[in-house]
Design an enzyme around this catalytic site. Sequence first.
Site, mmCIF file in Angstrom:
data_model
loop_
_atom_site.group_PDB
_atom_site.id
_atom_site.type_symbol
_atom_site.label_atom_id
_atom_site.label_comp_id
_atom_site.label_asym_id
_atom_site.label_seq_id
_atom_site.Cartn_x
_atom_site.Cartn_y
_atom_site.Cartn_z
ATOM 1 N N HIS A 50 0.826 -1.206 0.000
ATOM 2 C CA HIS A 50 0.000 0.000 0.000
ATOM 3 C C HIS A 50 0.861 1.257 0.000
ATOM 4 C CE1 HIS A 50 -3.797 -2.114 0.581
ATOM 5 N NE2 HIS A 50 -3.179 -2.886 1.465
ATOM 6 N N VAL A 173 2.454 -22.303 21.485
ATOM 7 C CA VAL A 173 2.702 -21.794 22.834
ATOM 8 C C VAL A 173 1.476 -22.040 23.706
ATOM 9 C CG1 VAL A 173 3.131 -19.724 24.212
ATOM 10 C CG2 VAL A 173 4.337 -20.061 22.039
ATOM 11 N N ILE A 337 -1.057 -6.264 13.915
ATOM 12 C CA ILE A 337 -0.410 -6.004 12.621
ATOM 13 C C ILE A 337 -1.321 -6.526 11.502
ATOM 14 C CG2 ILE A 337 1.725 -6.149 11.304
ATOM 15 C CD1 ILE A 337 1.976 -4.775 14.037
ATOM 16 N N GLU A 338 -2.362 -5.754 11.234
ATOM 17 C CA GLU A 338 -3.255 -6.018 10.113
ATOM 18 C C GLU A 338 -2.828 -5.135 8.947
ATOM 19 O OE1 GLU A 338 -7.248 -4.668 10.766
ATOM 20 O OE2 GLU A 338 -6.595 -2.920 11.890
ATOM 21 N N SER A 339 -3.598 -5.122 7.869
ATOM 22 C CA SER A 339 -3.285 -4.242 6.749
ATOM 23 C C SER A 339 -3.138 -2.809 7.248
ATOM 24 C CB SER A 339 -4.408 -4.317 5.715
ATOM 25 O OG SER A 339 -4.134 -3.475 4.622
ATOM 26 N N CYS A 401 5.080 -29.732 -12.822
ATOM 27 C CA CYS A 401 3.817 -28.976 -12.862
ATOM 28 C C CYS A 401 3.662 -28.357 -14.242
ATOM 29 C CB CYS A 401 3.810 -27.894 -11.782
ATOM 30 S SG CYS A 401 2.358 -26.825 -11.825
ATOM 31 N N CYS A 438 -5.227 -26.556 -12.611
ATOM 32 C CA CYS A 438 -5.697 -27.842 -12.079
ATOM 33 C C CYS A 438 -5.495 -27.954 -10.585
ATOM 34 C CB CYS A 438 -5.015 -29.002 -12.807
ATOM 35 S SG CYS A 438 -3.370 -29.423 -12.190
#
Length: 484
Positions: A50, A173, A337-339, A401, A438
């Site tokens: 961001h 923990v 600690i989110e966006s 793959c 797939c």
Amino acid sequence: MYTDILIIGAGVTGCSVARVLSRYEASIAVIDRGADVAEGASKANSGIVHAGFDAHPGTLKAKLNVEGAKMYPDLCAQLGVPYSQPGALVLGFSEADRATLTALVAQGVENGVPGVRLIERDEVLALEPNTNPDVLCALYAPTSGLTSPYEMTYALADHAAVNGVRFMLGEEVEGLIKAQDGLWHVTTDKGEHTCKILVNCAGVGAATLHNMMSGDLLHIIDRRGQYYLLDRMQTLPFKMTMFQCPTKMGKGVLVSPTVHGNLLLGPSAEDIEDELDTSTTAEGLEFVLKTCRLTWPKATTRGTITNFSGIRAHEAKGDFVIGAVGGQQNAYETVGIESPGLSAAPAIGEMLGAQIAKEQGLVPKAEIVPPIVRKKPFHAMTTEERAAAVEENPLYGNLVCRCEVVTEAEIREAIRRPVGATSIDGVKRRTRAGMGRCQGGFCSPRVAEILAEELHIPMTEVTKCGGASRLLVGTIHDAMKEGC
């Protein structure tokens, strides 16, 4: 087991802190309940770096978002992590939206976001012709970027590991206490760790650990976001990340390319009780699709290859909590600690690492091992480069793959990394084997065979994502002996 510094949490924040602290003379360990690093929000988010206009001026979110975003181009180049900077638009469809966006532009300018400005409908449609023509205006942020959040976390972990940090995964923990010996004693489901310095980077569990140490209680609201991931297209409908006006629940539903050429729709935003509930729901996904159609009227699920969700650790007071734990010696934390946590993570690591080093009198190492230089992915090589790779290592000639063009050599290298893959999902996120159309239907059996060979375990012990997620329950030979 004693270590000078014990970090709880192996997400992008914990690994950022570990990497910074690995520059100093100290024994350091990282523990996490996940079977791999990046098992929480760090593997399930939008991958957006961001620009920094959304966070309120004066907050840690604003400061560290802008600082972290500036670090990303050089850091990704140094660590060999994908990064691009296509910019972002935040769309407005009414005069009320215009007022919101005008305020966001002013906020972005105050935060020091380069080039942020308000643009009108004609410029929006010139930049992104597939935008809903009912758009009125938009905030334009040219420095908004994209990365791969889990690849960043793996690279940070690897760099920390080559500089001496130990990673002990699959340990949850259960309790912690400061004992009379002056050390922190951390009990997990696998034993006990002691340390002089404790660092809490436990994501959605960080407030729980904080509250074990401090009477100044914190509260995490677990907020789930659901996504659609669409198959790669020959031409993506959007080059930039397309936001709608933010709400009190977050930055809103977006339509965004990824650094790997897919298109991402989402996230929803719903507060939930279980911090580990990463299920998707018909209602949540329906909301995402319906909302995305305001941005992109032609949005469809026909190209969907998978759905997923991630949990944001929203601290009730709204800002990051970073630094020393009040009332405790030798304890530090990162809570809420989110966006824009992914965007801020490099700056969080530098900030908290420097604080710990200064307050604890840590001595810098005389020499730091540089990051491991990653080879170019086989799918991105020229014909000549592929021929040279096969000449050097014939396992590059074994395609495992097909969807993502991943070779046996790359899969074995992913398992052998300093903090290497130990599961099907660990291989997938390090190499993209199984990330394609797939979704592993073709390559998973061969990936499982390679994991068993490299880890020296029977096939029946290979897991999808650690724990009890085994793919096989036995052998046909054993079943026949039992009369099945």
